[in-house]
Structures are given as C-alpha cells and as structure tokens.
Scaffold this motif. Structure first.
Motif: not given
Length: 176
Positions: A80, A97, A105, A111, A113, A157, A161
């Motif tokens: 990540w 991330r 999660e 998320g 970052y 993202d 994700f």
C-alpha cells in the motif's frame, strides 16, 4: 447496468484550501480498461495520470503536458505504498494508504492517505504531522507536479480501495 459500471463513472473533485478557495480540480472521464485522471489549475489542464494495465502490479505514468515526469510501479497487490520515481529511479514523492485496523478496513469504505513530498523543516510540523517521517527526495516537486500527485492518490483510492457503497469484505460486495 449503472451498478456494474459505477467504478468507471466520470467525476470532478475540487481541491480547496481551508477557506474554501479552489486550488485545483481533478477530473476523471469514463473509462473501460485503463483509467486516466487529469489535474486542472484555473480551468487549464496541467497534467495527467495514466494507469497501465498489468496482471499484478499497479503501474501509473505521470505527465505534465506531454512530458512524463514520474512513474509508479507498485510491486504487488498487498503493498500500500506508492513511490513516485523519475527516469533515473530517484524518489520524488510517496503516497501511503494507512492501515487503520481490521474492523475499520473491512466494515467501512473510509481510507486515510499520507502524501510525502520530501524533506521539510521539522520545526514547522504541528499536530499529527509530527508523526510523519520525512522522505528524502532528489528534488522538490512543482505545484503542478504536486497537483498531479494528488490526482494519483485520488485515482489509487478509486481504482483499488473504494467499494462505492454496499458493505462486506473488500472482494465480496453486498448490495447497496
């Protein structure tokens, strides 16, 4: 049909300062196989990020105008950390991330970052920024290059994700 194509739908994101003044925009058009995302300052396109298809690597090419200034070649699916490098393999910036815990999660689509643009004055760091380690870079990025880097973070993202609604395991989605 829209449910199936929702990860590929176009969008525009406005990046603003703390007072709500627009700094730049990130625009992503509809895509089928490989995605592109554009950074625009004052209504003018300054750069683009193109994703290259690869079976297991995450590869992105970053451009200012027609000139490529960086590439990201993430080595695998569970890594990540995304490091921007120039053609000499020198580090320019890094996007991480952060893992926020198994329950967080799995059960949420939120998320966190961290974008590291390079060494900074340690005295200028306040609050949560003190926990972020400095990154040694070959050169500082220009404002336009930083805008393209933020566009890359948004693309990462969106590409890898975000589940875009629903709930469940990251690879098994349960309706909206």
């Amino acid at each position: 049909m829209m449910y199936l194509l929702r990860l590929r739908r176009p969008f525009v994101a406005l990046i603003t300062d703390a007072l709500g003044n627009e700094l730049f925009r990130v625009r992503r058009p509809f895509w089928w196989i490989t995605s592109s995302i554009f950074a625009e300052i004052d209504g003018k396109e300054v750069g683009v990020v193109h994703r290259r298809w690869h079976l297991w690597k995450r590869i992105y090419d970053l451009y200012l105008g027609n000139e490529q200034f960086a590439v990201v070649e993430n080595p695998g699916f569970w890594n990540w950390t995304f490091t921007l490098k120039d053609f000499d393999g020198e580090v320019l910036a890094q996007i991480d991330r952060d893992w926020r815990g198994f329950g967080f999660e799995i059960l949420t689509d939120a998320g966190q970052y961290v974008i590291r643009f390079g060494s900074s004055d340690p005295g200028s760091k306040i609050g949560l920024a003190n926990a972020i380690q400095d990154l040694g870079v070959s050169r500082p990025l220009t404002l336009a290059e930083r805008a393209v880097t933020v566009a890359l973070a948004i693309s990462l993202d969106n590409d890898y994700f975000s589940r875009h609604g629903g709930w469940g395991l990251p690879f098994l989605e349960v309706g909206e």
